[in-house]
Enzyme design. Structure first.
Site, PDB file in Angstrom:
ATOM      1  N   GLY A  48      23.554   5.637 -16.633  1.00  0.00           N
ATOM      2  CA  GLY A  48      23.301   6.871 -15.958  1.00  0.00           C
ATOM      3  C   GLY A  48      23.139   8.195 -16.332  1.00  0.00           C
ATOM      4  O   GLY A  48      22.473   9.238 -15.915  1.00  0.00           O
ATOM      5  N   ASP A 104      27.418  10.490 -14.395  1.00  0.00           N
ATOM      6  CA  ASP A 104      26.207  10.813 -13.728  1.00  0.00           C
ATOM      7  C   ASP A 104      26.454  11.205 -12.208  1.00  0.00           C
ATOM      8  O   ASP A 104      26.357  12.054 -11.786  1.00  0.00           O
ATOM      9  CB  ASP A 104      25.016   9.797 -13.926  1.00  0.00           C
ATOM     10  CG  ASP A 104      25.482   8.331 -13.412  1.00  0.00           C
ATOM     11  OD1 ASP A 104      26.731   8.153 -13.407  1.00  0.00           O
ATOM     12  OD2 ASP A 104      24.778   7.541 -13.255  1.00  0.00           O
ATOM     13  N   ASP A 107      31.521   7.987  -7.438  1.00  0.00           N
ATOM     14  CA  ASP A 107      31.465   7.312  -6.074  1.00  0.00           C
ATOM     15  C   ASP A 107      32.629   6.906  -5.696  1.00  0.00           C
ATOM     16  O   ASP A 107      33.503   7.773  -4.928  1.00  0.00           O
ATOM     17  CB  ASP A 107      30.438   6.167  -6.240  1.00  0.00           C
ATOM     18  CG  ASP A 107      29.978   5.581  -4.845  1.00  0.00           C
ATOM     19  OD1 ASP A 107      30.036   6.177  -3.929  1.00  0.00           O
ATOM     20  OD2 ASP A 107      29.422   4.580  -4.914  1.00  0.00           O
ATOM     21  N   LYS A 135      30.314  12.032  -5.023  1.00  0.00           N
ATOM     22  CA  LYS A 135      30.361  11.796  -3.222  1.00  0.00           C
ATOM     23  C   LYS A 135      31.564  11.727  -2.886  1.00  0.00           C
ATOM     24  O   LYS A 135      32.282  10.735  -3.043  1.00  0.00           O
ATOM     25  CB  LYS A 135      29.926  10.319  -3.038  1.00  0.00           C
ATOM     26  CG  LYS A 135      28.101  10.264  -3.408  1.00  0.00           C
ATOM     27  CD  LYS A 135      27.834   8.601  -3.331  1.00  0.00           C
ATOM     28  CE  LYS A 135      26.434   8.579  -3.500  1.00  0.00           C
ATOM     29  NZ  LYS A 135      25.986   6.996  -3.584  1.00  0.00           N
ATOM     30  N   VAL A 157      21.212   7.509  -4.291  1.00  0.00           N
ATOM     31  CA  VAL A 157      20.424   8.429  -4.735  1.00  0.00           C
ATOM     32  C   VAL A 157      19.946   7.941  -6.329  1.00  0.00           C
ATOM     33  O   VAL A 157      20.682   6.883  -6.795  1.00  0.00           O
ATOM     34  CB  VAL A 157      21.200   9.619  -5.241  1.00  0.00           C
ATOM     35  CG1 VAL A 157      21.362  10.593  -4.020  1.00  0.00           C
ATOM     36  CG2 VAL A 157      22.485   9.765  -5.983  1.00  0.00           C
TER      37      VAL A 157
END
Ligand code: IMP
Ligand code: MG
Length: 180
Positions: A48, A104, A107, A135, A157
């Site tokens: 990522g 990247d 989460d 997030k 996303v």
């Protein structure tokens, strides 16, 4: 390309390519201010972070080294499997070095937690974490993120390195799954 349709889902632009480029340049400057007396090792977490990593180090005006390791947690789904696997180890010796982990997106925080524990065994001089996206509402693990590009809501996303079933990493902007 403001919207893209993938199977039954519509994705809309959340962060434009220009906004990303401007913010990445700011992050590089901030990192340079903090690391200019050192030669940090940027450690990108594959896959990522490859695009963010490229732009971040391209804008970084000081001496640095670059390495990658590979983790997997998501498989091909839109939610994390809850397990992290190390798929490719670091190649450089990070003992006594100043490390900047490049992610990247944070989460649940599980990947970063896993990274921190892994890297601790190598006894670096210092470790900081930079992530393009965060997030905060999804965070489940107690991790400290030092540099954050953008704080976003808990929507799935894609683009700018981020995938859905390994695709869409090449999009220059970040797209979010439209809420139904
Ligand atoms: P965490 O371990 O739960 O913090 O998840 C981190 C990893 O999951 C990231 O490095 C991404 O590879 C992946 N991930 C988390 N959220 C998304 C998303 O919205 N789209 C694509 N990949 C994501
Ligand atoms: Mg990742």
């Amino acid at each position: 390309m403001e919207k893209i349709q993938i199977e039954q889902d519509i994705f809309e632009v959340m962060i434009s390519a220009e906004e990303i480029q401007n913010r990445v340049a700011e992050l590089s400057t901030q990192l340079y201010n903090d690391y200019k007396d050192k030669t940090p090792v940027f450690i990108g977490i594959l896959n990522g972070s490859f695009m963010f990593m490229g732009d971040l180090v391209k804008d970084y005006p000081g001496d640095c080294e670059v390495d990658f390791l590979k983790l997997s947690s998501y498989g091909d789904e839109k939610i994390s499997s809850g397990k992290v696997k190390l798929q490719k180890e670091l190649t450089c010796d990070v003992t006594g070095r100043d490390l900047i982990i490049v992610e990247d997106i944070v989460d649940s925080g599980l990947s970063i937690k896993f990274m921190e524990e892994l890297i601790e065994h190598h006894h670096p001089a210092s470790v900081s974490v930079v992530t393009l996206l965060m997030k905060p509402n999804s965070l489940k693990y107690n991790v400290k993120i030092d540099y954050i590009g953008f704080t976003i809501p808990g929507r799935f996303v894609i683009g700018y390195g981020l995938d859905y079933k390994q695709r869409y990493r090449n999009l220059p902007a970040i797209y979010a799954l439209e809420e139904k």
